[in-house]
Design a protein around this motif. Structure first.
Motif, PDB file in Angstrom:
ATOM      1  N   LEU A 263      77.985  -6.275   6.158  1.00 36.62           N
ATOM      2  CA  LEU A 263      78.024  -5.707   4.815  1.00 36.62           C
ATOM      3  C   LEU A 263      77.820  -4.201   4.846  1.00 36.62           C
ATOM      4  CD1 LEU A 263      75.990  -8.396   2.820  1.00 36.62           C
ATOM      5  CD2 LEU A 263      78.451  -8.059   2.847  1.00 36.62           C
ATOM      6  N   ALA A 264      76.985  -3.748   5.761  1.00 45.40           N
ATOM      7  CA  ALA A 264      76.736  -2.307   5.850  1.00 45.40           C
ATOM      8  C   ALA A 264      77.915  -1.534   6.427  1.00 45.40           C
ATOM      9  CB  ALA A 264      75.488  -2.057   6.702  1.00 45.40           C
ATOM     10  N   SER A 265      78.794  -2.227   7.157  1.00 41.38           N
ATOM     11  CA  SER A 265      79.915  -1.544   7.817  1.00 41.38           C
ATOM     12  C   SER A 265      81.239  -1.764   7.106  1.00 41.38           C
ATOM     13  CB  SER A 265      80.028  -2.034   9.264  1.00 41.38           C
ATOM     14  OG  SER A 265      80.362  -3.409   9.305  1.00 41.38           O
ATOM     15  N   ARG A 266      81.195  -2.116   5.835  1.00 44.99           N
ATOM     16  CA  ARG A 266      82.431  -2.406   5.112  1.00 44.99           C
ATOM     17  C   ARG A 266      83.396  -1.215   5.075  1.00 44.99           C
ATOM     18  NH1 ARG A 266      80.461  -4.983  -0.478  1.00 44.99           N
ATOM     19  NH2 ARG A 266      78.881  -3.386  -0.161  1.00 44.99           N
TER      20      ARG A 266
ATOM     21  N   ILE B  40      88.102  -4.838  10.640  1.00 44.22           N
ATOM     22  CA  ILE B  40      88.302  -6.247  10.255  1.00 44.22           C
ATOM     23  C   ILE B  40      87.899  -6.453   8.803  1.00 44.22           C
ATOM     24  CG2 ILE B  40      87.576  -8.621  10.696  1.00 44.22           C
ATOM     25  CD1 ILE B  40      87.210  -7.878  13.616  1.00 44.22           C
ATOM     26  N   ILE B  41      86.749  -5.907   8.426  1.00 43.32           N
ATOM     27  CA  ILE B  41      86.277  -6.051   7.049  1.00 43.32           C
ATOM     28  C   ILE B  41      87.203  -5.313   6.090  1.00 43.32           C
ATOM     29  CG2 ILE B  41      84.347  -5.657   5.474  1.00 43.32           C
ATOM     30  CD1 ILE B  41      83.880  -7.784   7.593  1.00 43.32           C
ATOM     31  N   GLN B  42      87.688  -4.147   6.511  1.00 42.26           N
ATOM     32  CA  GLN B  42      88.622  -3.414   5.659  1.00 42.26           C
ATOM     33  C   GLN B  42      89.909  -4.216   5.438  1.00 42.26           C
ATOM     34  OE1 GLN B  42      88.881   0.295   7.869  1.00 42.26           O
ATOM     35  NE2 GLN B  42      87.641   1.343   6.321  1.00 42.26           N
ATOM     36  N   PHE B  43      90.361  -4.911   6.495  1.00 42.84           N
ATOM     37  CA  PHE B  43      91.571  -5.727   6.359  1.00 42.84           C
ATOM     38  C   PHE B  43      91.338  -6.897   5.415  1.00 42.84           C
ATOM     39  CE2 PHE B  43      93.930  -9.505   7.769  1.00 42.84           C
ATOM     40  CZ  PHE B  43      95.231  -9.079   7.513  1.00 42.84           C
ATOM     41  N   THR B  44      90.242  -7.651   5.636  1.00 44.96           N
ATOM     42  CA  THR B  44      89.987  -8.825   4.787  1.00 44.96           C
ATOM     43  C   THR B  44      89.727  -8.416   3.341  1.00 44.96           C
ATOM     44  OG1 THR B  44      87.636  -8.789   5.424  1.00 44.96           O
ATOM     45  CG2 THR B  44      89.113 -10.217   6.690  1.00 44.96           C
ATOM     46  N   TYR B  45      89.008  -7.317   3.150  1.00 42.34           N
ATOM     47  CA  TYR B  45      88.793  -6.850   1.786  1.00 42.34           C
ATOM     48  C   TYR B  45      90.100  -6.372   1.158  1.00 42.34           C
ATOM     49  CZ  TYR B  45      83.766  -7.245   1.072  1.00 42.34           C
ATOM     50  OH  TYR B  45      82.500  -7.730   0.847  1.00 42.34           O
ATOM     51  N   GLY B  46      91.012  -5.828   2.004  1.00 43.68           N
ATOM     52  CA  GLY B  46      92.314  -5.435   1.491  1.00 43.68           C
ATOM     53  C   GLY B  46      93.123  -6.637   1.029  1.00 43.68           C
ATOM     54  N   VAL B  47      93.085  -7.717   1.827  1.00 48.63           N
ATOM     55  CA  VAL B  47      93.755  -8.957   1.416  1.00 48.63           C
ATOM     56  C   VAL B  47      93.136  -9.488   0.126  1.00 48.63           C
ATOM     57  CG1 VAL B  47      94.211 -11.358   2.047  1.00 48.63           C
ATOM     58  CG2 VAL B  47      94.430  -9.553   3.772  1.00 48.63           C
ATOM     59  N   GLY B  48      91.794  -9.492   0.086  1.00 45.34           N
ATOM     60  CA  GLY B  48      91.108  -9.943  -1.123  1.00 45.34           C
ATOM     61  C   GLY B  48      91.455  -9.097  -2.327  1.00 45.34           C
TER      62      GLY B  48
ATOM     63  N   TYR C  96      82.314 -23.277   4.039  1.00 45.31           N
ATOM     64  CA  TYR C  96      83.060 -22.052   4.303  1.00 45.31           C
ATOM     65  C   TYR C  96      82.981 -21.052   3.159  1.00 45.31           C
ATOM     66  CZ  TYR C  96      86.820 -24.950   2.204  1.00 45.31           C
ATOM     67  OH  TYR C  96      87.560 -25.772   1.401  1.00 45.31           O
ATOM     68  N   LEU C  97      82.237 -21.365   2.084  1.00 50.46           N
ATOM     69  CA  LEU C  97      81.959 -20.336   1.092  1.00 50.46           C
ATOM     70  C   LEU C  97      81.141 -19.204   1.702  1.00 50.46           C
ATOM     71  CD1 LEU C  97      81.079 -22.149  -2.256  1.00 50.46           C
ATOM     72  CD2 LEU C  97      83.216 -21.097  -1.576  1.00 50.46           C
ATOM     73  N   VAL C  98      80.287 -19.549   2.668  1.00 52.99           N
ATOM     74  CA  VAL C  98      79.398 -18.551   3.264  1.00 52.99           C
ATOM     75  C   VAL C  98      80.202 -17.454   3.978  1.00 52.99           C
ATOM     76  CG1 VAL C  98      77.495 -18.194   4.866  1.00 52.99           C
ATOM     77  CG2 VAL C  98      77.557 -20.262   3.462  1.00 52.99           C
ATOM     78  N   PRO C  99      81.083 -17.788   4.946  1.00 52.83           N
ATOM     79  CA  PRO C  99      81.868 -16.716   5.569  1.00 52.83           C
ATOM     80  C   PRO C  99      82.902 -16.100   4.628  1.00 52.83           C
ATOM     81  CG  PRO C  99      82.549 -18.855   6.423  1.00 52.83           C
ATOM     82  CD  PRO C  99      81.317 -19.086   5.626  1.00 52.83           C
ATOM     83  N   VAL C 100      83.432 -16.864   3.675  1.00 54.60           N
ATOM     84  CA  VAL C 100      84.414 -16.309   2.743  1.00 54.60           C
ATOM     85  C   VAL C 100      83.794 -15.182   1.920  1.00 54.60           C
ATOM     86  CG1 VAL C 100      85.693 -16.810   0.613  1.00 54.60           C
ATOM     87  CG2 VAL C 100      85.939 -18.300   2.596  1.00 54.60           C
ATOM     88  N   VAL C 101      82.581 -15.412   1.423  1.00 51.73           N
ATOM     89  CA  VAL C 101      81.896 -14.378   0.649  1.00 51.73           C
ATOM     90  C   VAL C 101      81.622 -13.156   1.520  1.00 51.73           C
ATOM     91  CG1 VAL C 101      79.734 -13.820  -0.524  1.00 51.73           C
ATOM     92  CG2 VAL C 101      80.892 -15.970  -1.015  1.00 51.73           C
ATOM     93  N   LEU C 102      81.270 -13.385   2.771  1.00 51.82           N
ATOM     94  CA  LEU C 102      80.980 -12.277   3.679  1.00 51.82           C
ATOM     95  C   LEU C 102      82.202 -11.398   3.900  1.00 51.82           C
ATOM     96  CD1 LEU C 102      79.178 -10.773   5.701  1.00 51.82           C
ATOM     97  CD2 LEU C 102      79.816 -12.496   7.410  1.00 51.82           C
ATOM     98  N   PHE C 103      83.372 -12.020   4.123  1.00 50.80           N
ATOM     99  CA  PHE C 103      84.557 -11.250   4.514  1.00 50.80           C
ATOM    100  C   PHE C 103      85.479 -10.893   3.351  1.00 50.80           C
ATOM    101  CE2 PHE C 103      83.344 -13.171   8.570  1.00 50.80           C
ATOM    102  CZ  PHE C 103      83.442 -12.068   9.410  1.00 50.80           C
ATOM    103  N   PHE C 104      85.311 -11.550   2.188  1.00 46.44           N
ATOM    104  CA  PHE C 104      86.210 -11.260   1.069  1.00 46.44           C
ATOM    105  C   PHE C 104      85.478 -10.867  -0.205  1.00 46.44           C
ATOM    106  CE2 PHE C 104      88.636 -13.948   3.933  1.00 46.44           C
ATOM    107  CZ  PHE C 104      89.878 -13.342   3.941  1.00 46.44           C
ATOM    108  N   GLY C 105      84.142 -10.898  -0.199  1.00 43.92           N
ATOM    109  CA  GLY C 105      83.396 -10.577  -1.403  1.00 43.92           C
ATOM    110  C   GLY C 105      83.384 -11.753  -2.365  1.00 43.92           C
ATOM    111  N   ILE C 106      82.921 -11.510  -3.601  1.00 38.48           N
ATOM    112  CA  ILE C 106      82.864 -12.566  -4.605  1.00 38.48           C
ATOM    113  C   ILE C 106      83.898 -12.289  -5.688  1.00 38.48           C
ATOM    114  CG2 ILE C 106      80.438 -13.036  -4.176  1.00 38.48           C
ATOM    115  CD1 ILE C 106      79.793 -11.487  -6.724  1.00 38.48           C
ATOM    116  N   GLY C 107      84.088 -13.262  -6.559  1.00 38.24           N
ATOM    117  CA  GLY C 107      85.045 -13.108  -7.641  1.00 38.24           C
ATOM    118  C   GLY C 107      86.357 -13.807  -7.343  1.00 38.24           C
ATOM    119  N   ALA C 108      87.421 -13.258  -7.908  1.00 41.70           N
ATOM    120  CA  ALA C 108      88.736 -13.897  -7.781  1.00 41.70           C
ATOM    121  C   ALA C 108      89.205 -13.974  -6.341  1.00 41.70           C
ATOM    122  CB  ALA C 108      89.759 -13.133  -8.624  1.00 41.70           C
ATOM    123  N   SER C 109      88.879 -12.968  -5.526  1.00 45.70           N
ATOM    124  CA  SER C 109      89.325 -12.983  -4.132  1.00 45.70           C
ATOM    125  C   SER C 109      88.731 -14.158  -3.375  1.00 45.70           C
ATOM    126  CB  SER C 109      88.949 -11.666  -3.440  1.00 45.70           C
ATOM    127  OG  SER C 109      87.548 -11.445  -3.495  1.00 45.70           O
ATOM    128  N   ALA C 110      87.411 -14.363  -3.507  1.00 45.33           N
ATOM    129  CA  ALA C 110      86.763 -15.485  -2.833  1.00 45.33           C
ATOM    130  C   ALA C 110      87.267 -16.811  -3.389  1.00 45.33           C
ATOM    131  CB  ALA C 110      85.246 -15.388  -2.989  1.00 45.33           C
TER     132      ALA C 110
END
Length: 682
Positions: A74-77, A82-90, A207-221
């Motif tokens: 979370l601190a390295s978003r 990798i996090i930038q990519f998954t958050y971009g998809v989200g 798998y909600l646990v890793p999904v929230v970690l890599f995609f955040g919450i809301g519509a993306s998750a």
């Protein structure tokens, strides 16, 4: 029917059951009883020692390291690629959902209403149904959309439809190429099947646990977790349909010199259309089943309303949106099926004429254009008129629930106490209060007795994983609840499944109820179960039974139905009673279906473990829920989720191996049989 004697046919030697279990003179159930008896003796002598139990909130080094990993991610978003990519998809999913919401479900400021109001959306949906299906489906779609607004949940229903549409669209885009791949390559099929097994075995909450970690919450998750759950059906079923196109047809296309893509597009996909639509329908059902669970990560839709009702224990308020989810599922399923049938008729030259087709399209287009115009410029057509229908239904449901609790509370309490004291507590004590190495050895021996080496190896691996993850005691508590629930599921499955198989009238009555039971989100029936039984492990077990029983009942019913009618008639001619006919003929011959029903029942029950943790089930379910709600417990949730996955894989492999062993034993018995047998003359 006349009876003749037929000389026994000699079976090939290769079909002789090769396993040790196939040659045992003592039946497997007797060996199982020996193992259990020995386990009970050791448990009585060593009860409470080396159980690996620990206080509820105590952390371990591994949980702390995983929580630290979560915090580091979370601190390295802003810097982690990798996090930038998954958050971009989200973010892409969020943008798509937001655009569609502003189009049909929420105010598109500065407009106080969506771009297209309820009337435009409803008429457009009816027009699409009329064009791709038929007028009956158009009526069903229109009635469904009107019900969303009539009961006061228009915006939430549209949000759920949007999330479902986005997830299913991505599932088709990803799943169809994979289905084609596994249909054309056995190696790919083996590799992908392992991944699909894992996706379907893993409880959704896990798998909600890793999904929230890599995609955040809301519509993306919400879209991602729905996609994970909805992807396997389209891959499996579409791949099966493409793979099983007639070999004769494939040979004919090869001899005509067609390329791979020509054969795929012109032959395989058209001939597998019906099967592919079944896969699409199952994907839609799976996506809607995630509605409430996605609400846990702030996903939009009717699931939020159901979840809010669960938190306030307002059964009526949860019933109405839950029923609307079922209405939406039925509407989409029937529309997809009817569209497929119509497409098939048109391909065979049995559709309407071109003039009729153009007329239908023209009328639908004109009506949609007029409705959209009205919904953009007239308030009554833009925002569904407010009414009290939903509140009145909720009040009636609450009144009925209160009456049920007052009338049957004593009976449900007695049932709860009887099963808890007589079955659940002793089994839980045996599993969780035995020394961990004794319980592990007993489970390994039982796995070998039930399924042979094919069950032994995965059982050893999964038990070793549970020990290394340091969640042994909670895993054993969860396993005890799972076994009790599965036992009750199979009792219902055998009774109701046999009844359905032997009576067409019962089948006609029960099958729609079972279909509805598989469609209703688990949280919806969790509310009345809570009212009747209160918080606790038994409530979690009852909820799991309601969720798992429909699939098991239908499997048993179909298995018993598949017993040849000639065999049943032969048993009747020998004077068998109804009880003997069921227990000596139909159930033994449907044994593989019973094993499959047990397998599916176990997996469905495990899928409810986390939801059971919300109502006092404790153990691994509580650990997962705690990690979702408290970020400092993320590591604990991750390990508990992995433990549930290991339990699921273990019971799945044991029951599958048992089914294989049953088939091998049956073949071996047939190969050694030398009696003359009656056969029906033709």
């Amino acid at each position: 029917m006349s009876t003749t004697l037929e000389a026994p046919r000699k079976e090939p030697a290769a079909v002789e059951a090769p396993s040790f279990l196939g040659r045992m003179t003592i039946p497997r159930w007797a060996w199982g009883l020996v193992v259990v008896a020995g386990w009970i003796v050791v448990w009585a002598l060593m009860k409470g020692t080396d159980t690996l139990g620990r206080p509820v909130r105590v952390r371990t080094g591994l949980t702390d390291r995983l929580t630290g990993f979560n915090n580091d991610v979370l601190a390295s978003r802003d810097t982690n690629p990798i996090i930038q990519f998954t958050y971009g998809v989200g973010s892409t999913f969020v943008d798509a959902v937001d655009w569609l919401q502003r189009l049909i479900s929420i105010a598109n400021l500065p407009r106080p209403v969506p771009e297209i109001g309820w009337l435009g959306v409803t008429v457009a949906a009816v027009g699409i149904a009329l064009v791709i299906a038929n007028w009956r489906i158009a009526v069903l779609v229109g009635a469904s959309f009107v019900s969303f607004g009539l009961f006061g949940y228009w915006s939430s229903a549209m949000d759920l439809l949007i999330v479902t549409f986005v997830a299913v669209a991505v599932a088709v885009l990803v799943g169809m190429p994979v289905a084609i791949w596994i249909a054309s390559s056995k190696r790919a099929d083996r590799a992908v099947t392992v991944l699909l097994d894992l996706m379907q075995t893993m409880p959704t909450f896990v798998y909600l646990v890793p999904v929230v970690l890599f995609f955040g919450i809301g519509a993306s998750a919400a879209v991602v977790c729905t996609l994970i759950y909805a992807l396997p059906p389209i891959i499996r079923i579409a791949g099966h349909g493409i793979r099983h196109v007639s070999p004769t047809t494939i040979e004919a296309t090869n001899s005509a010199g067609q390329t791979f893509w020509q054969r795929l597009v012109k032959v395989q996909l058209p001939m597998a259309r019906a099967t592919i639509v079944v896969g699409l329908s199952q994907t839609i059902m799976a996506a809607l089943a995630m509605a409430t669970i996605a609400a846990y990560v702030n996903g939009p839709g009717l699931g939020k309303d159901v979840l809010q009702a669960l938190r306030t224990l307002n059964i009526g308020a949860g019933f109405v949106p839950g029923a609307l989810i079922v209405v939406m599922a039925i509407m989409l399923d029937r529309a997809a099926t009817a569209a497929s049938l119509r497409s098939d008729r048109v391909a065979r030259g049995h559709g309407e004429s071109r003039r009729q087709r153009l007329a239908v399209i023209g009328v639908a287009t004109l009506a949609t254009a007029v409705a959209i115009y009205l919904s953009r410029y007239y308030a009554w057509a833009a925002d569904f008129p407010e009414n009290e229908s939903g509140r009145r239904v909720a009040d009636q449901v609450n009144s009925f629930t209160g009456w049920m609790v007052d009338t049957f509370g004593g009976i449900t309490g007695a049932v709860k106490d009887g099963i808890t004291i007589g079955l659940l507590n002793p089994l839980e004590s045996l599993l969780s209060e035995s020394p961990w190495y004794v319980a592990a050895l007993a489970i390994v021996l039982l796995a070998f007795v039930i399924g042979g080496v094919r069950a032994l190896v995965p059982t050893v691996v999964c038990l070793a994983g549970l020990r290394l993850l340091d969640y042994w005691n909670n895993s054993m508590v969860t396993l005890s609840m799972t076994l009790v629930a599965t036992l009750m599921v199979m009792a219902l499955a055998v009774v109701l499944g046999v009844w359905m198989a032997r009576s067409r009238r019962v089948d006609v009555v029960l099958r729609p109820l079972l279909d509805a039971g598989q469609t209703i989100p688990p949280f919806v029936y969790l509310l009345p179960v809570l009212a009747l039984f209160g918080n606790g492990k038994f409530t979690a077990i009852v909820a799991a039974i309601i969720y798992a029983a429909p699939a098991a009942i239908k499997l048993v019913a179909d298995g018993v139905k598949s017993v040849p009618e000639q065999t049943v008639e032969a048993s009747r001619s020998t004077g068998c009673t109804t009880w003997q006919e069921i227990t000596k003929v139909q159930l033994p011959m449907a044994r593989s279906s019973l094993v499959l029903a047990t397998n599916q029942g176990l997996l469905y029950v495990l899928a409810m473990v986390v939801i059971g943790g919300l109502v006092g089930g404790g153990a691994l379910g509580y650990d997962v829920v705690l990690g979702i709600s408290r970020s400092e417990e993320w590591g604990r949730s991750a390990l508990a989720g992995l433990s549930i996955v290991l339990l699921g894989i273990m019971v799945d492999r044991i029951t599958r191996a048992a089914a294989s062993t049953d088939r091998a034993t049956d073949i071996g018995v047939k190969a050694r049989r030398r009696d003359l047998k009656p056969t029906g003359s033709r």
